[in-house]
Design a protein around this motif. Structure first.
Motif: not given
Length: 623
Positions: A44-46, A388-389, A405-408, A418-424
């Protein structure tokens, strides 16, 4: 989004994106030189500016290229390419690998249901076969998990992603010494969680976690954070698989729990030994693993992460209850006995100190000035929708929170990256300085429409739904003699087309009936070929006539446009020339001349000759 060139290294024609990982993206591609489909993993470029990731990525190429085994995804080539990215022109390394058409074990476990025991054992045996080979070659995988195990349509098992694999000779490098934990939390060995040096037995522990999840539908340890899961790997015993799924036999329990022993000395020492015991258990034979009761963790056991030693409890001179596993003689080696006694005294001293502190607080607390309770600053996990990240990291940092960063995940309604979910979860109050795991979208997942032509409707539906597609409507069609009644004629989208998961697939189904064509005026050979093409049989009758050319069809018993079942016999009438009449002799007035060769007295040739008696006496004359 990175703009990949159409061609890499003037050889590989890059196709669609087929996978994303923590540090790379995978594309399907075509090797124009060897005329074969391949998969290309590109950093990945980043991550390109991070020397650690670059080193890991290059190490993956070196590790994987050294392995040649049917259960390990092969590496064909490596290289680097200058690519125009959103970060500017960046030189990115890539790996050309074997393309495996199939699904991962993670996909198989996505619904949380266990896999049948025989199938789980088959997958685990394939993984252990690959590990046996890689360990023999001096390579430790270090990240065995469901997402890294591929299953092909023919049932083959393929281990992939040696992204953090390490040569055994390099196992004492600074990465380990600086307590960097690599791997996936739910499949970490206790020594990985503590940041200790790993060896081949760490891979076997991870393989045990994989087997446990396949048998029960869930990993042996779960938690809200990676740290909590890692702590359980170090200090808690897993529940036997049969306690989760009742049909698992005791021998399987014993094999799994031995693989998950906390002390690596008590695990299987080789992948081959693990595999042998597992297959023996599946066949109902004896196994070397001890009883499941041997794997209970002592109640007083406590272990710190990242290099802190374990603290097992033990009685004087007796083995610790539930050691991993108990020694057959009932005695602990002297070294362990001495260590256990030392820790026992340490625990006693610690408990006395704690009791003394509590007593002091109780009896002297009223005479001491009350100290202010420290204030804990809480913040809410913000809503990161549409970010985004980079934007999400900045938003969390502004609140004093850290981001991992979790598994996409594949999503239909959220754009890739783009963002999907967060934990917590969003809105949860957490302490400043806490870490939030953020999951981003991998875009709409794609799959290939399977070729179901010729299958029954039920079989076709199962095949379509197995690929994550939606079964739509069916339309019955006539005039498809190459398919029997009820067989799939075609699908929309067409077979082998790449579509988004969930796409509706409609199908045409053969009715088993055909339309009778107009055969009148056709040559008989053309007419019968037409009937053959429609799956019809025929019977030919002839009719003399001079009103049609010979061999021309002049009649058929089923009219044009009639709908009949395939195989129906059609009777056709074919013109033949009428018979030619015999010529009529012309009349004559001349009496034919006698044949000079004929004797008038010859009885056979002269009908007038008398055949009986002497000549008749003329009654009108006298003698």
């Amino acid at each position: 989004m990175d703009q990949l060139p159409r061609m890499l290294a003037d050889r590989y024609e890059v196709g669609r994106l087929i996978g994303r990982g923590g540090m790379a993206q995978v594309y399907i591609a075509y090797d124009t030189r060897l005329s074969r489909t391949v998969a290309i993993k590109i950093l990945r470029s980043d991550m390109a500016a991070d020397e650690t990731f670059l080193a890991r990525f290059r190490r993956e190429a070196q590790s994987s290229a050294a392995l040649n085994h049917p259960s390990i995804v092969a590496v064909y080539d490596t290289g680097e390419e200058e690519i125009d990215t959103r970060h500017g022109l960046v030189t990115l390394p890539f790996i050309v690998m074997e393309y495996v058409n199939g699904q991962t074990v993670r996909d198989l476990l996505a619904d949380g249901d266990p896999i049948p025991i025989d199938e789980a054992a088959h997958v685990a045996a394939g993984v252990l076969s690959a590990l046996e080979y890689s360990h023999r070659e001096g390579i430790i995988h270090r990240d065995i998990k469901p997402g890294n195990i591929m299953l092909t349509p023919d049932g083959s098992v393929k281990v992939m992603d040696f992204g953090i694999a390490r040569a055994m000779a390099d196992a004492h490098s600074s990465v380990t010494q600086t307590n960097t934990v690599v791997g996936t939390a739910q499949y970490l060995s206790p020594e990985q969680a503590r940041g200790e040096v790993v060896d081949t037995r760490s891979d076997l522990y991870s393989a045990g976690c994989l087997l446990y999840e396949m048998l029960t539908g869930k990993p042996p340890f779960t938690g809200d954070t990676a740290i909590s899961v890692a702590y359980q790997h170090v200090s808690e015993a897993p529940v036997p698989p049969s306690s989760v799924t009742a049909d698992i036999p005791d021998t399987i329990d014993r094999v799994v729990l031995k693989a998950l022993a906390k002390d690596r000395e008590d695990r299987y020492q080789t992948a081959a030994a693990f595999r042998r015991d597992l297959l023996s258990a599946v066949r109902g034979q004896q196994v070397t693993a001890p009883a499941t009761s041997a794997y209970a963790v002592p109640a007083a056991a406590a272990t710190a992460l990242m290099g802190t030693a374990a603290i097992p409890a033990a009685a004087d001179g007796a083995p610790a209850t539930g050691s991993y596993p108990p020694y057959q003689t009932g005695q602990l080696p002297a070294q362990r006995e001495k260590r256990s006694n030392s820790w026992l005294w340490a625990i006693i001293v610690l408990l006395l100190a704690i009791l003394g502190f509590i007593a002091f607080q109780v009896f002297a607390g009223n005479d001491s000035p009350e100290e202010p309770t420290p204030t804990v600053e809480l913040v809410e996990v913000p809503n990161l929708a549409g970010m985004d990240q980079q934007e999400a990291r900045a938003a969390l940092s502004d609140l004093g929170l850290e981001m991992t960063i979790g598994e996409p995940v594949e999503t239909d309604g959220v754009e890739s990256g783009l963002f999907v979910s967060a934990n917590p979860p969003v809105g949860t109050s957490v302490e400043t300085g806490s870490t939030v795991e953020v999951v981003f979208s991998a875009g709409v997942g794609e799959t290939t429409v399977p070729d179901v032509t010729g299958l029954s409707v039920d079989a076709a539906r199962r095949a379509i739904e197995a690929e994550g597609l939606t079964w739509g409507s069916t339309t019955t069609v006539d005039n498809r003699p190459e398919f029997s009644e009820g067989e799939i004629v075609s699908t929309d989208p067409a077979p082998n087309e790449q579509v988004a998961r969930g796409t509706v697939v409609n199908a045409e189904v053969s009715s088993g009936r055909v339309t009778v064509p107009n055969l009148l005026g056709m040559n008989v050979e053309i007419a019968t070929a037409e009937l053959d093409a429609r799956g019809l049989s025929y019977r030919i009758e002839s009719s003399p006539t001079d009103e049609a050319d010979p061999d021309t069809v002049i009649g058929q018993d089923f009219r044009e446009g009639s709908i009949v079942d395939q195989g129906q016999r059609i009777t056709i009438t074919v013109a033949v020339a009428p018979p030619t009449p015999s010529p009529t002799p012309e009349p004559t007035t001349e009496e034919p001349s006698p044949d000079p060769t004929t004797d008038p007295t010859d009885e056979e040739s002269n009908p007038r000759a008398t055949t009986t008696g002497p000549p008749e006496t003329n009654p009108g004359r006298g003698n």
